[in-house]
Design a protein around this motif. Structure first.
Motif, PDB file in Angstrom:
ATOM      1  N   CYS A   1      13.381 -23.486 -25.458  1.00 29.13           N
ATOM      2  CA  CYS A   1      14.454 -23.174 -24.377  1.00 29.13           C
ATOM      3  C   CYS A   1      13.711 -21.963 -23.422  1.00 29.13           C
ATOM      4  O   CYS A   1      13.943 -23.227 -21.862  1.00 29.13           O
ATOM      5  N   VAL A   2      12.682 -21.263 -23.254  1.00 27.79           N
ATOM      6  CA  VAL A   2      11.703 -20.496 -22.837  1.00 27.79           C
ATOM      7  C   VAL A   2      10.283 -22.095 -21.635  1.00 27.79           C
ATOM      8  O   VAL A   2      10.561 -21.579 -20.577  1.00 27.79           O
ATOM      9  N   TYR A   3       9.780 -21.681 -22.943  1.00 35.94           N
ATOM     10  CA  TYR A   3       8.438 -21.983 -22.945  1.00 35.94           C
ATOM     11  C   TYR A   3       8.389 -23.807 -22.380  1.00 35.94           C
ATOM     12  O   TYR A   3       7.463 -24.555 -21.845  1.00 35.94           O
TER      13      TYR A   3
ATOM     14  N   LEU B   1       8.236 -11.511 -26.672  1.00 35.77           N
ATOM     15  CA  LEU B   1       7.669 -12.865 -26.358  1.00 35.77           C
ATOM     16  C   LEU B   1       6.662 -13.119 -24.849  1.00 35.77           C
ATOM     17  O   LEU B   1       5.944 -13.384 -24.629  1.00 35.77           O
ATOM     18  N   LYS B   2       8.167 -12.635 -24.225  1.00 35.52           N
ATOM     19  CA  LYS B   2       6.907 -12.754 -22.321  1.00 35.52           C
ATOM     20  C   LYS B   2       5.717 -11.591 -22.809  1.00 35.52           C
ATOM     21  O   LYS B   2       4.780 -12.342 -21.963  1.00 35.52           O
ATOM     22  N   SER B   3       6.158 -10.566 -22.993  1.00 30.71           N
ATOM     23  CA  SER B   3       4.550  -9.773 -22.899  1.00 30.71           C
ATOM     24  C   SER B   3       3.787 -10.229 -24.115  1.00 30.71           C
ATOM     25  O   SER B   3       2.359 -10.082 -22.856  1.00 30.71           O
ATOM     26  N   ILE B   4       3.932 -10.623 -25.023  1.00 29.95           N
ATOM     27  CA  ILE B   4       2.842 -11.679 -26.118  1.00 29.95           C
ATOM     28  C   ILE B   4       2.373 -11.921 -24.881  1.00 29.95           C
ATOM     29  O   ILE B   4       1.458 -13.089 -24.652  1.00 29.95           O
ATOM     30  N   SER B   5       3.138 -13.382 -24.388  1.00 26.17           N
ATOM     31  CA  SER B   5       2.894 -14.712 -23.650  1.00 26.17           C
ATOM     32  C   SER B   5       1.829 -14.424 -22.828  1.00 26.17           C
ATOM     33  O   SER B   5       1.007 -15.189 -22.247  1.00 26.17           O
ATOM     34  N   SER B   6       2.562 -13.652 -21.738  1.00 26.99           N
ATOM     35  CA  SER B   6       1.902 -13.456 -20.771  1.00 26.99           C
ATOM     36  C   SER B   6       0.458 -12.442 -20.389  1.00 26.99           C
ATOM     37  O   SER B   6      -0.560 -12.746 -19.755  1.00 26.99           O
ATOM     38  N   ALA B   7       0.242 -12.157 -21.934  1.00 29.07           N
ATOM     39  CA  ALA B   7      -1.227 -11.090 -22.056  1.00 29.07           C
ATOM     40  C   ALA B   7      -1.534 -11.816 -22.333  1.00 29.07           C
ATOM     41  O   ALA B   7      -3.100 -11.761 -22.504  1.00 29.07           O
ATOM     42  N   ASP B   8      -1.258 -13.299 -23.782  1.00 29.11           N
ATOM     43  CA  ASP B   8      -1.565 -14.000 -23.943  1.00 29.11           C
ATOM     44  C   ASP B   8      -2.630 -13.667 -24.920  1.00 29.11           C
ATOM     45  O   ASP B   8      -4.047 -13.714 -25.247  1.00 29.11           O
ATOM     46  N   MET B   9      -2.055 -12.917 -25.800  1.00 27.63           N
ATOM     47  CA  MET B   9      -2.616 -12.028 -27.031  1.00 27.63           C
ATOM     48  C   MET B   9      -3.501 -12.588 -27.685  1.00 27.63           C
ATOM     49  O   MET B   9      -3.041 -13.558 -28.467  1.00 27.63           O
TER      50      MET B   9
ATOM     51  N   LYS C   1       0.548 -23.301 -28.230  1.00 34.21           N
ATOM     52  CA  LYS C   1       1.152 -24.500 -27.158  1.00 34.21           C
ATOM     53  C   LYS C   1       1.890 -24.065 -26.491  1.00 34.21           C
ATOM     54  O   LYS C   1       2.437 -24.512 -25.231  1.00 34.21           O
ATOM     55  N   ILE C   2       2.421 -22.764 -26.626  1.00 37.87           N
ATOM     56  CA  ILE C   2       3.018 -21.934 -25.050  1.00 37.87           C
ATOM     57  C   ILE C   2       2.406 -21.456 -23.952  1.00 37.87           C
ATOM     58  O   ILE C   2       2.771 -21.402 -22.739  1.00 37.87           O
ATOM     59  N   ARG C   3       0.858 -21.460 -24.846  1.00 34.86           N
ATOM     60  CA  ARG C   3      -0.136 -20.776 -23.645  1.00 34.86           C
ATOM     61  C   ARG C   3      -0.326 -22.368 -22.091  1.00 34.86           C
ATOM     62  O   ARG C   3       0.074 -22.306 -20.786  1.00 34.86           O
ATOM     63  N   GLU C   4       0.166 -23.626 -23.087  1.00 35.93           N
ATOM     64  CA  GLU C   4      -0.877 -24.681 -22.102  1.00 35.93           C
ATOM     65  C   GLU C   4       1.510 -24.827 -21.364  1.00 35.93           C
ATOM     66  O   GLU C   4       0.273 -25.226 -20.452  1.00 35.93           O
ATOM     67  N   SER C   5       1.997 -24.535 -21.953  1.00 36.44           N
ATOM     68  CA  SER C   5       3.200 -24.603 -21.189  1.00 36.44           C
ATOM     69  C   SER C   5       3.547 -23.979 -19.993  1.00 36.44           C
ATOM     70  O   SER C   5       3.396 -24.346 -19.071  1.00 36.44           O
ATOM     71  N   LEU C   6       2.642 -22.882 -19.707  1.00 37.36           N
ATOM     72  CA  LEU C   6       3.092 -21.848 -19.558  1.00 37.36           C
ATOM     73  C   LEU C   6       1.648 -22.379 -17.892  1.00 37.36           C
ATOM     74  O   LEU C   6       1.749 -21.779 -16.806  1.00 37.36           O
TER      75      LEU C   6
END
Length: 187
Positions: free
Chosen positions: A20-22, A57-65, A102-107
Motif C-alpha cells: 500500500c505505502v511503498y 516502517l517509516k522510521s526504519i525505511s527513512s533511515a535506510d537502516m 525494494k522499499i529503498r528503490e521505491s522511495l
C-alpha cells in the motif's frame, strides 16, 4: 500455535503495508488487511496496531537502516512501555531484511520529479557526405539517450559530436570529476 499465527498475521500486515505505502498497490486497503489478517480484533485495536507498524516502517525505511541499526532500534522498541514484543521485533527484522532493497528503490523512484536516464547507447560513424569536403570521412560520435519518468513512455534524444565536441565533453567531465574528488576529500 497462537504465537505462530500472530507472527503470520503481523508478517501479512507488514507485507500489506509495503504494498500500500511503498509499492502503490491500490487494491490493498485498511479494511482488507483487517478482514483478512485480524478479523477478531476490535477496529480500534487494529487501528492502533496498524499505525504503530506504519510508524515503525517509516522510521526504519527513512533511515535506510542496516542490520546493526535495525537491531539496536528494535531492541530499544522492545524495552519501551507499550513498545514491541520480542516476537513482533523478530517479524519486523525478518521483513526488513527481505524488503529493504525494494522499499529503498521505491522511495528513490517516488522522490524523483524529473525525467531520469533509462538507457544510453553510442557508436562512432564515419561521415560519408557533407556540404564541406573536409568533413567527409571524419568520425562522428552518435549518442542516444533514453529519458523518462516512472509509468510513462520514454523519450529519445539523439546527439552527434564531432571530434572537437567529444574532446570538450571529456574535458568538462574531467573537471566535474576533479570537483567531486575535491569535495569528497574535504568532507
Amino acid at each position: 500455535m497462537a504465537e505462530l499465527d500472530a507472527s503470520k498475521s503481523l508478517s501479512g500486515l507488514l507485507n500489506g503495508l509495503a504494498q500500500c505505502v511503498y509499492y502503490n498497490n491500490p487494491d490493498i486497503t485498511e479494511e482488507l488487511l483487517k478482514n483478512e489478517l485480524y478479523p477478531d480484533l476490535p477496529q480500534e485495536e487494529f487501528r492502533v496496531l496498524l499505525e504503530k507498524m506504519k510508524g515503525l516502517l517509516k522510521s526504519i525505511s527513512s533511515a535506510d537502516m542496516d542490520v546493526n541499526q535495525l537491531e539496536a532500534f528494535l531492541t530499544a522498541q522492545t524495552k519501551r512501555q507499550g513498545g514491541l514484543s520480542g516476537e513482533q521485533a523478530a517479524v519486523l527484522s525478518k521483513f526488513w531484511k527481505n524488503h529493504k532493497s525494494k522499499i529503498r528503490e521505491s522511495l528513490v523512484q517516488q522522490s524523483r520529479w524529473e525525467n531520469s536516464l533509462r538507457g544510453l547507447s553510442w557508436r562512432v560513424d564515419l561521415q560519408t557526405q557533407s556540404r564541406h569536403a573536409e568533413q567527409v570521412n571524419s568520425p562522428v560520435a552518435v549518442v542516444e539517450l533514453e529519458l523518462g519518468r516512472r509509468g510513462q513512455d520514454s523519450e529519445f534524444v539523439c546527439l552527434e559530436f564531432d571530434e572537437a565536441k567529444v574532446t570538450q565533453v571529456l574535458k568538462k567531465m574531467a573537471e566535474i570529476e576533479e570537483n567531486i574528488n575535491a569535495i569528497a576529500l574535504s568532507s
